[in-house]
Design an enzyme around this catalytic site. Sequence first.
Site, short mmCIF file in Angstrom:
data_model
loop_
_atom_site.label_atom_id
_atom_site.label_comp_id
_atom_site.label_asym_id
_atom_site.label_seq_id
_atom_site.Cartn_x
_atom_site.Cartn_y
_atom_site.Cartn_z
N ASP A 288 0.81 -1.21 0.00
CA ASP A 288 0.00 0.00 0.00
C ASP A 288 0.84 1.27 0.00
O ASP A 288 2.01 1.26 0.40
CB ASP A 288 -0.88 0.04 1.26
CG ASP A 288 -2.07 -0.88 1.17
OD1 ASP A 288 -2.14 -1.69 0.22
OD2 ASP A 288 -2.94 -0.80 2.06
N HIS B 206 3.67 -2.41 3.18
CA HIS B 206 3.71 -1.05 2.63
C HIS B 206 5.02 -0.81 1.88
O HIS B 206 6.07 -1.31 2.28
CB HIS B 206 3.57 -0.02 3.75
CG HIS B 206 2.24 -0.07 4.44
ND1 HIS B 206 1.95 -1.00 5.42
CD2 HIS B 206 1.12 0.68 4.28
CE1 HIS B 206 0.70 -0.82 5.85
NE2 HIS B 206 0.18 0.19 5.18
#
Length: 280
Positions: A102, A247
């Site tokens: 992400d 992430h």
Amino acid sequence: MKSDHRPLLRRTVLRLAAGLGAATAVRLVAADPAASPARPAAPVAGAAGSPAAAFRGRPLAYRLRPMTGQTPPRYRPAAPPVRTRPFEQLTDIGHAMVLSFDDGPDPLYTPQILDTLREHDVRAMFFLCGEMANDNRDLVRRISDEGHTVGNHSWTHPLVTKLSRAGITDELGRTSDVIEEITGAAPLWYRAPYGAWNRDSFEIGAALGMEPMAWTVDTLDWTVPGTDTIVHRVRQGAGPGVVVLSHDAGGDRSQSVAALRRYLPELLDDGYRLTVPRRR
């Protein structure tokens, strides 16, 4: 997302999507583009909840504009139903898992993650923030060109549940717009920042042609807990149909990069097939 500090919300209003009537069910499959085509992929079960009637309104501006890139339009499946919860894992896909990243793309960390995935011939999902995608277009193209799934993670990473419908439409619509402009295809998946979903986000996401994807295993790598801890969380949570959240932007992601280099070959050695979901 440009940093761990959330930027101020943008309130630019876009026109709402055209009325879709009652949405039809969408078939999902999990398929690794690098896998052998000899065996067809297994179907994936949908999220719980009956489809609701999609909201009605005026067409989104970006859906009416011709594509600006030179890439020919890709096949786009039927509009998905309006769901009441996101997908958290994928069922009936055998001994397979999904890796997702992400907040990017980030010019420092995303290339390192892509290099590791390419080394092991693995595809993953990248949920991009529109402002990051707009600033790193070459990286978006690389993600797409190397066969990874490009998803929508809003424009500025706001808390969606605090936004108006116009605000949600702006965040999701602008991000789909820039992704389509860069790659030639609008995203078919989206993930709410912080995993905060509400009815408006489900309705607007479906109207934009996207299915909601959450996760099964949260590495919490954004807390910078240490490479060993991230690896342990992935290995402990590994299982068929699991979706792993990590992430590649929003702060120091060196631990996330180092952890991937360790747990990815271990998962492959354990017989897991790392795949991405496909819709048809």
